[in-house]
Scaffold this motif. Structure first.
Motif, PDB file in Angstrom:
ATOM      1  N   ASP A  88      -0.863   9.597 -12.239  1.00 35.72           N
ATOM      2  CA  ASP A  88      -1.507   8.767 -11.223  1.00 35.72           C
ATOM      3  C   ASP A  88      -1.115   7.308 -11.457  1.00 35.72           C
ATOM      4  O   ASP A  88      -0.733   6.924 -12.558  1.00 35.72           O
ATOM      5  CB  ASP A  88      -3.031   8.898 -11.308  1.00 35.72           C
ATOM      6  N   TYR A  89      -1.233   6.490 -10.414  1.00 35.17           N
ATOM      7  CA  TYR A  89      -0.910   5.072 -10.559  1.00 35.17           C
ATOM      8  C   TYR A  89      -2.165   4.285 -10.895  1.00 35.17           C
ATOM      9  O   TYR A  89      -3.190   4.444 -10.261  1.00 35.17           O
ATOM     10  CB  TYR A  89      -0.236   4.533  -9.294  1.00 35.17           C
ATOM     11  N   SER A  90      -2.056   3.457 -11.926  1.00 35.01           N
ATOM     12  CA  SER A  90      -3.174   2.656 -12.413  1.00 35.01           C
ATOM     13  C   SER A  90      -2.819   1.183 -12.339  1.00 35.01           C
ATOM     14  O   SER A  90      -1.660   0.804 -12.497  1.00 35.01           O
ATOM     15  CB  SER A  90      -3.487   3.012 -13.869  1.00 35.01           C
ATOM     16  N   LYS A  91      -3.848   0.365 -12.124  1.00 34.06           N
ATOM     17  CA  LYS A  91      -3.686  -1.081 -12.214  1.00 34.06           C
ATOM     18  C   LYS A  91      -4.043  -1.493 -13.639  1.00 34.06           C
ATOM     19  O   LYS A  91      -5.038  -1.028 -14.190  1.00 34.06           O
ATOM     20  CB  LYS A  91      -4.585  -1.787 -11.200  1.00 34.06           C
ATOM     21  N   TYR A  92      -3.223  -2.330 -14.234  1.00 35.24           N
ATOM     22  CA  TYR A  92      -3.405  -2.781 -15.611  1.00 35.24           C
ATOM     23  C   TYR A  92      -3.659  -4.276 -15.637  1.00 35.24           C
ATOM     24  O   TYR A  92      -3.046  -5.033 -14.892  1.00 35.24           O
ATOM     25  CB  TYR A  92      -2.148  -2.476 -16.440  1.00 35.24           C
ATOM     26  N   LEU A  93      -4.540  -4.692 -16.529  1.00 43.28           N
ATOM     27  CA  LEU A  93      -4.846  -6.102 -16.754  1.00 43.28           C
ATOM     28  C   LEU A  93      -5.003  -6.277 -18.266  1.00 43.28           C
ATOM     29  O   LEU A  93      -5.860  -5.634 -18.879  1.00 43.28           O
ATOM     30  CB  LEU A  93      -6.137  -6.492 -16.037  1.00 43.28           C
ATOM     31  N   MET A  94      -4.132  -7.107 -18.878  1.00 44.43           N
ATOM     32  CA  MET A  94      -4.145  -7.264 -20.335  1.00 44.43           C
ATOM     33  C   MET A  94      -3.938  -8.724 -20.726  1.00 44.43           C
ATOM     34  O   MET A  94      -3.292  -9.484 -20.023  1.00 44.43           O
ATOM     35  CB  MET A  94      -3.047  -6.407 -20.965  1.00 44.43           C
ATOM     36  N   PHE A  95      -4.473  -9.055 -21.884  1.00 47.23           N
ATOM     37  CA  PHE A  95      -4.298 -10.370 -22.480  1.00 47.23           C
ATOM     38  C   PHE A  95      -3.837 -10.153 -23.910  1.00 47.23           C
ATOM     39  O   PHE A  95      -4.338  -9.265 -24.597  1.00 47.23           O
ATOM     40  CB  PHE A  95      -5.614 -11.153 -22.459  1.00 47.23           C
ATOM     41  N   GLY A  96      -2.853 -10.938 -24.378  1.00 42.89           N
ATOM     42  CA  GLY A  96      -2.346 -10.720 -25.728  1.00 42.89           C
ATOM     43  C   GLY A  96      -1.865 -11.993 -26.394  1.00 42.89           C
ATOM     44  O   GLY A  96      -1.887 -13.077 -25.809  1.00 42.89           O
ATOM     45  N   PHE A  97      -1.393 -11.810 -27.620  1.00 42.81           N
ATOM     46  CA  PHE A  97      -0.899 -12.931 -28.414  1.00 42.81           C
ATOM     47  C   PHE A  97       0.219 -12.452 -29.332  1.00 42.81           C
ATOM     48  O   PHE A  97       0.307 -11.271 -29.675  1.00 42.81           O
ATOM     49  CB  PHE A  97      -2.026 -13.568 -29.227  1.00 42.81           C
ATOM     50  N   ASN A  98       1.081 -13.391 -29.734  1.00 40.96           N
ATOM     51  CA  ASN A  98       2.210 -13.080 -30.617  1.00 40.96           C
ATOM     52  C   ASN A  98       1.756 -12.808 -32.039  1.00 40.96           C
ATOM     53  O   ASN A  98       0.853 -13.470 -32.549  1.00 40.96           O
ATOM     54  CB  ASN A  98       3.190 -14.254 -30.678  1.00 40.96           C
ATOM     55  N   LEU A  99       2.441 -11.871 -32.674  1.00 44.87           N
ATOM     56  CA  LEU A  99       2.322 -11.675 -34.113  1.00 44.87           C
ATOM     57  C   LEU A  99       3.548 -12.258 -34.814  1.00 44.87           C
ATOM     58  O   LEU A  99       3.448 -12.807 -35.904  1.00 44.87           O
ATOM     59  CB  LEU A  99       2.203 -10.194 -34.459  1.00 44.87           C
ATOM     60  N   SER A 100       4.707 -12.109 -34.152  1.00 44.44           N
ATOM     61  CA  SER A 100       5.966 -12.566 -34.723  1.00 44.44           C
ATOM     62  C   SER A 100       6.950 -12.829 -33.583  1.00 44.44           C
ATOM     63  O   SER A 100       6.942 -12.121 -32.576  1.00 44.44           O
ATOM     64  CB  SER A 100       6.513 -11.487 -35.663  1.00 44.44           C
ATOM     65  N   GLU A 101       7.822 -13.824 -33.775  1.00 46.99           N
ATOM     66  CA  GLU A 101       8.791 -14.151 -32.732  1.00 46.99           C
ATOM     67  C   GLU A 101      10.023 -14.769 -33.357  1.00 46.99           C
ATOM     68  O   GLU A 101       9.928 -15.597 -34.261  1.00 46.99           O
ATOM     69  CB  GLU A 101       8.145 -15.121 -31.743  1.00 46.99           C
ATOM     70  N   SER A 102      11.199 -14.343 -32.889  1.00 45.97           N
ATOM     71  CA  SER A 102      12.459 -14.973 -33.269  1.00 45.97           C
ATOM     72  C   SER A 102      13.276 -15.165 -31.999  1.00 45.97           C
ATOM     73  O   SER A 102      12.802 -14.863 -30.903  1.00 45.97           O
ATOM     74  CB  SER A 102      13.227 -14.081 -34.271  1.00 45.97           C
ATOM     75  N   ASP A 103      14.512 -15.639 -32.114  1.00 49.86           N
ATOM     76  CA  ASP A 103      15.350 -15.824 -30.932  1.00 49.86           C
ATOM     77  C   ASP A 103      15.700 -14.490 -30.271  1.00 49.86           C
ATOM     78  O   ASP A 103      15.967 -14.451 -29.072  1.00 49.86           O
ATOM     79  CB  ASP A 103      16.648 -16.551 -31.295  1.00 49.86           C
ATOM     80  N   THR A 104      15.707 -13.404 -31.035  1.00 48.65           N
ATOM     81  CA  THR A 104      16.157 -12.118 -30.497  1.00 48.65           C
ATOM     82  C   THR A 104      15.064 -11.062 -30.343  1.00 48.65           C
ATOM     83  O   THR A 104      15.294 -10.032 -29.721  1.00 48.65           O
ATOM     84  CB  THR A 104      17.261 -11.523 -31.393  1.00 48.65           C
ATOM     85  N   SER A 105      13.888 -11.283 -30.909  1.00 47.20           N
ATOM     86  CA  SER A 105      12.833 -10.270 -30.804  1.00 47.20           C
ATOM     87  C   SER A 105      11.448 -10.915 -30.808  1.00 47.20           C
ATOM     88  O   SER A 105      11.277 -12.041 -31.242  1.00 47.20           O
ATOM     89  CB  SER A 105      12.941  -9.252 -31.943  1.00 47.20           C
ATOM     90  N   GLN A 106      10.494 -10.129 -30.330  1.00 46.00           N
ATOM     91  CA  GLN A 106       9.112 -10.609 -30.246  1.00 46.00           C
ATOM     92  C   GLN A 106       8.172  -9.426 -30.462  1.00 46.00           C
ATOM     93  O   GLN A 106       8.385  -8.344 -29.908  1.00 46.00           O
ATOM     94  CB  GLN A 106       8.865 -11.220 -28.869  1.00 46.00           C
ATOM     95  N   LEU A 107       7.137  -9.621 -31.271  1.00 47.47           N
ATOM     96  CA  LEU A 107       6.114  -8.616 -31.508  1.00 47.47           C
ATOM     97  C   LEU A 107       4.770  -9.213 -31.127  1.00 47.47           C
ATOM     98  O   LEU A 107       4.415 -10.300 -31.577  1.00 47.47           O
ATOM     99  CB  LEU A 107       6.091  -8.190 -32.979  1.00 47.47           C
ATOM    100  N   SER A 108       4.033  -8.492 -30.263  1.00 52.35           N
ATOM    101  CA  SER A 108       2.743  -9.008 -29.804  1.00 52.35           C
ATOM    102  C   SER A 108       1.728  -7.875 -29.704  1.00 52.35           C
ATOM    103  O   SER A 108       2.076  -6.701 -29.739  1.00 52.35           O
ATOM    104  CB  SER A 108       2.892  -9.708 -28.449  1.00 52.35           C
ATOM    105  N   ILE A 109       0.465  -8.264 -29.563  1.00 54.72           N
ATOM    106  CA  ILE A 109      -0.656  -7.330 -29.392  1.00 54.72           C
ATOM    107  C   ILE A 109      -1.319  -7.659 -28.059  1.00 54.72           C
ATOM    108  O   ILE A 109      -1.516  -8.838 -27.739  1.00 54.72           O
ATOM    109  CB  ILE A 109      -1.698  -7.501 -30.524  1.00 54.72           C
ATOM    110  N   GLN A 110      -1.652  -6.614 -27.280  1.00 47.69           N
ATOM    111  CA  GLN A 110      -2.357  -6.806 -26.023  1.00 47.69           C
ATOM    112  C   GLN A 110      -3.627  -5.958 -25.994  1.00 47.69           C
ATOM    113  O   GLN A 110      -3.636  -4.834 -26.500  1.00 47.69           O
ATOM    114  CB  GLN A 110      -1.500  -6.383 -24.814  1.00 47.69           C
ATOM    115  N   LEU A 111      -4.666  -6.507 -25.378  1.00 45.91           N
ATOM    116  CA  LEU A 111      -5.925  -5.804 -25.140  1.00 45.91           C
ATOM    117  C   LEU A 111      -6.216  -5.911 -23.652  1.00 45.91           C
ATOM    118  O   LEU A 111      -5.981  -6.948 -23.059  1.00 45.91           O
ATOM    119  CB  LEU A 111      -7.072  -6.453 -25.916  1.00 45.91           C
TER     120      LEU A 111
END
Length: 178
Positions: A88-111
């Motif tokens: 089924d199709y769902s609408k998503y709404l999330m807010f998150g923040f970075n844990l780690s970031e470089s020029d080539t990659s990014q790791l974040s958490i969303q709730l």
């Protein structure tokens, strides 16, 4: 107890909208700041369920739709429409923040929260857990909480791969930064 659950749900939605206001409007294609459009390609769950939508290439739902993320100063606000695990199709709404970031990659958490998950309540184990911990407003509207860790890796300055890991599944796809 039900009042506390409803207050927590209201606070989470308020936090998401506050996040939307905090995320800036300046974009730079060489950084992670800006707008990203994500299109899912494949989803695999850690445990099987006959209710999952087994679609193309063995994906268990989550292979169609889009999410738009606005990122600034390590904060992310995401919303969109995407196929859920049950097809089924769902609408998503999330807010998150970075844990780690470089020029080539990014790791974040969303709730966040997603709607149209009525089939999730058909599974006895899911239903028992959700009825125990979620506020009645979420249950009555077939909503579920979403928690994901997102890993992005650049292929070019504007295109890359994205992997979303939740307690129930891993989802992968492509993003375009505009």
């Amino acid at each position: 107890m039900e009042t506390v659950k409803n207050i927590i749900a209201t606070l989470l939605v308020g936090l998401a909208f506050l996040g939307a206001m905090l995320v800036g409007t300046q974009a730079n294609a060489q950084s992670w700041e800006g707008t990203h459009i994500y299109t899912p390609v494949h989803t695999k769950h850690f445990s099987s369920n006959p209710l999952y939508d087994n679609s193309r290439l063995g994906s268990e739902g989550g292979s169609e739709g889009f999410l738009i993320t606005r990122s600034s100063n390590g904060l992310h606000f995401t919303m969109g429409i995407m196929q859920n695990s049950y097809g089924d199709y769902s609408k998503y709404l999330m807010f998150g923040f970075n844990l780690s970031e470089s020029d080539t990659s990014q790791l974040s958490i969303q709730l966040g929260v997603a709607d149209n998950y009525s089939k999730a309540y058909l599974d006895e184990v899911n239903a028992r857990l959700m009825n125990r911990y979620l506020p009645s407003t979420m249950i009555e509207n077939s909503r579920i909480p979403i928690v994901t860790a997102t890993y992005k890796v650049r292929l070019t300055n504007l295109i890359g791969l994205q992997f979303n890991l939740s307690p129930a599944f891993i989802n992968s796809g492509l993003y375009i930064q505009i």
